[in-house]
Design a protein around this motif. Structure first.
Motif, PDB file in Angstrom:
ATOM      1  N   LYS A 121      37.039  49.438  11.987  1.00  0.00           N
ATOM      2  CA  LYS A 121      36.837  48.993  10.580  1.00  0.00           C
ATOM      3  C   LYS A 121      35.739  47.668  10.595  1.00  0.00           C
ATOM      4  O   LYS A 121      34.733  48.068  10.023  1.00  0.00           O
ATOM      5  CB  LYS A 121      37.936  48.885   9.498  1.00  0.00           C
ATOM      6  N   ILE A 122      35.962  46.825  11.364  1.00  0.00           N
ATOM      7  CA  ILE A 122      35.328  45.752  11.478  1.00  0.00           C
ATOM      8  C   ILE A 122      33.913  45.975  12.143  1.00  0.00           C
ATOM      9  O   ILE A 122      32.747  45.378  11.730  1.00  0.00           O
ATOM     10  CB  ILE A 122      36.119  44.419  12.245  1.00  0.00           C
ATOM     11  N   SER A 162      27.048  41.121   4.210  1.00  0.00           N
ATOM     12  CA  SER A 162      26.987  40.038   5.106  1.00  0.00           C
ATOM     13  C   SER A 162      28.434  40.002   5.592  1.00  0.00           C
ATOM     14  O   SER A 162      29.442  40.579   5.061  1.00  0.00           O
ATOM     15  CB  SER A 162      26.500  39.188   4.384  1.00  0.00           C
ATOM     16  N   ALA A 163      28.737  39.353   6.694  1.00  0.00           N
ATOM     17  CA  ALA A 163      29.972  38.937   6.980  1.00  0.00           C
ATOM     18  C   ALA A 163      29.874  37.478   7.657  1.00  0.00           C
ATOM     19  O   ALA A 163      28.845  36.904   8.111  1.00  0.00           O
ATOM     20  CB  ALA A 163      29.992  40.099   8.583  1.00  0.00           C
ATOM     21  N   VAL A 171      41.263  38.288   4.456  1.00  0.00           N
ATOM     22  CA  VAL A 171      40.661  38.172   5.793  1.00  0.00           C
ATOM     23  C   VAL A 171      41.106  39.387   6.678  1.00  0.00           C
ATOM     24  O   VAL A 171      42.044  39.919   6.799  1.00  0.00           O
ATOM     25  CB  VAL A 171      41.228  36.666   6.332  1.00  0.00           C
ATOM     26  N   LEU A 172      40.188  39.854   7.270  1.00  0.00           N
ATOM     27  CA  LEU A 172      40.036  40.927   8.262  1.00  0.00           C
ATOM     28  C   LEU A 172      40.178  40.623   9.609  1.00  0.00           C
ATOM     29  O   LEU A 172      39.798  39.773  10.104  1.00  0.00           O
ATOM     30  CB  LEU A 172      38.930  41.932   8.132  1.00  0.00           C
ATOM     31  N   ILE A 173      41.443  41.368  10.276  1.00  0.00           N
ATOM     32  CA  ILE A 173      41.743  40.764  11.674  1.00  0.00           C
ATOM     33  C   ILE A 173      40.965  41.632  12.715  1.00  0.00           C
ATOM     34  O   ILE A 173      41.583  42.844  12.752  1.00  0.00           O
ATOM     35  CB  ILE A 173      43.373  40.641  11.932  1.00  0.00           C
ATOM     36  N   PHE A 174      40.043  41.216  13.497  1.00  0.00           N
ATOM     37  CA  PHE A 174      39.402  42.047  14.590  1.00  0.00           C
ATOM     38  C   PHE A 174      40.545  42.668  15.729  1.00  0.00           C
ATOM     39  O   PHE A 174      40.332  44.056  15.716  1.00  0.00           O
ATOM     40  CB  PHE A 174      38.427  40.992  15.267  1.00  0.00           C
ATOM     41  N   GLU A 175      41.405  42.074  15.980  1.00  0.00           N
ATOM     42  CA  GLU A 175      42.540  42.663  16.811  1.00  0.00           C
ATOM     43  C   GLU A 175      43.355  43.881  16.150  1.00  0.00           C
ATOM     44  O   GLU A 175      43.768  44.680  16.836  1.00  0.00           O
ATOM     45  CB  GLU A 175      43.433  41.683  17.413  1.00  0.00           C
ATOM     46  N   PHE A 231      35.577  41.289  21.565  1.00  0.00           N
ATOM     47  CA  PHE A 231      34.866  40.752  20.153  1.00  0.00           C
ATOM     48  C   PHE A 231      33.543  40.296  20.807  1.00  0.00           C
ATOM     49  O   PHE A 231      32.190  41.176  19.991  1.00  0.00           O
ATOM     50  CB  PHE A 231      35.717  39.693  19.258  1.00  0.00           C
ATOM     51  N   GLU A 232      33.315  39.442  21.716  1.00  0.00           N
ATOM     52  CA  GLU A 232      32.023  38.968  22.187  1.00  0.00           C
ATOM     53  C   GLU A 232      31.111  40.131  22.670  1.00  0.00           C
ATOM     54  O   GLU A 232      30.034  40.063  22.225  1.00  0.00           O
ATOM     55  CB  GLU A 232      32.259  37.987  23.277  1.00  0.00           C
ATOM     56  N   LYS A 233      31.977  40.878  23.470  1.00  0.00           N
ATOM     57  CA  LYS A 233      31.121  42.276  23.860  1.00  0.00           C
ATOM     58  C   LYS A 233      30.317  42.935  22.914  1.00  0.00           C
ATOM     59  O   LYS A 233      29.181  43.240  22.885  1.00  0.00           O
ATOM     60  CB  LYS A 233      32.185  42.838  24.755  1.00  0.00           C
TER      61      LYS A 233
END
Ligand SMILES: [Mn+2]
Length: 343
Positions: free
Chosen positions: A78-79, A18-19, A69-73, A104-106
């Protein structure tokens, strides 16, 4: 307590990966709620990651679990892989996918066969989540996570670290329990969290008494620029990129500045304009109000924003000067609301 549907409880027993996703420019509530939920679900043997769209402000870098915490940017690929294998995706402290940023939304919109779960306290939730726990009467998403865990009969699993995260979220979203969103229930939860052994004074000091000299100098600059319009009971601050550069601006440095406008006697509406790093990216705006003035309606009508009645945000795609000009033009339209005495 939040009433949890049986179908959701069943989902939790089936989920392996889960995320949790929080909003862009995460604050104490988003990170507090996210870290607490992550640690709670880990205790249920769920493999779970917490994802922030962009970097974490320095003043929150001490929170228990923050280093994972993982950072999308920064770790986009990986994310994306993690999210593809996540059966349940929790979205916390926002209710519209646009709040994670465009790219990220896309990506999120390409995910099929994933169950989205919204836990949030903002108005007007969008319709992307199969399970929607949305309650604008709550002080914070962290308060809702406490109620959510209670709804799952999991209060005994709240340890000192989880309690520290939740307390931080509630404390920051209520301005240390002084905003109108603070209810008797909020205070009861704070008491329950204190019983878990948290050091509430240390949390307060870490958040509010750990400023850099640069931040305080920037605050001085901001307060010197504060303009008060008594006829509109409105105070505002406009900070340009050169103001920020002069004081070596770091992300999060202007957190809380907008509230100083409201501390002025007779001010019911306070606004702060912050010029984006890239000048043609426009201006970020924070709105705060006392009493009944609907800061969110003002933000929504003219500044592509929204939020709560007493705390909202917005943005423009124009220059700082043009944004302030637009603001001054539109303010008179709210004169009736602004002149009503708030008792
Ligand atoms: Mn919040």
């Amino acid at each position: 307590m939040i009433e949890i549907p049986e179908s959701f409880k069943k989902l939790l027993t089936q989920v392996k990966h889960s995320a949790i996703i929080i909003h862009r420019n995460p604050d104490g509530d988003a990170l507090g709620a996210g870290l607490a939920l992550k640690q709670y679900l880990q205790k249920q043997n769920i493999d779970i990651d917490l994802i922030s769209p962009n970097e974490i402000p320095n003043y929150l870098k001490w929170l228990p679990g923050i280093n994972d915490v993982l950072i999308f940017e920064q770790q986009t690929q990986k994310i994306q892989e993690i999210l593809k294998k996540s059966q349940a995706i929790f979205t916390l402290d926002f209710n519209d996918l646009s709040r994670v940023g465009k790219d990220f939304e896309k990506f999120l919109k390409t995910l099929n066969n994933h169950t989205f779960v919204m836990i949030d306290h903002h108005l007007e939730p969008a319709n992307y989540a199969e399970f929607k726990f949305s309650d604008p009467s709550k002080s914070s998403t962290s308060e809702m996570i406490f109620d959510f865990i209670s709804g799952l009969n999991g209060q005994n699993l709240i340890d000192k670290d989880i309690a520290t995260c939740l307390y931080t979220g509630i404390m920051t979203d209520t301005g240390s329990f002084k905003f109108p969103n603070t209810t008797p229930h909020t205070m009861c939860i704070a008491a329950d969290l204190m019983k878990k052994g948290i050091n509430h004074n240390e949390i307060q000091i870490k958040i509010y008494d750990s400023f850099s000299l640069d931040k305080l100098h920037l605050l001085g600059e901001a307060l010197n620029k504060l303009i008060f319009l008594p006829q509109y009971k409105t105070a505002y601050i406009a900070l340009s990129q050169s103001d920020l550069k002069k004081h070596h601006y770091q992300k999060g440095d202007t957190e809380g500045f907008v509230n100083y406008g409201l501390s002025l006697k007779d001010a019911d509406f306070a606004v702060m304009f912050l010029e984006n790093e890239n000048e043609n990216e426009g201006v970020r705006i924070s709105f705060r109000s006392k009493g009944n003035f609907p800061a969110n309606e003002f933000a929504k009508r003219y500044f592509n924003g929204g939020g709560h009645k007493n705390a909202a945000g917005g943005r423009t795609q124009t220059s700082l000067d043009e944004t302030v000009k637009l603001f001054l033009e539109k303010l008179p339209e709210f004169i009736t609301e602004l002149q009503v005495k708030n008792d």
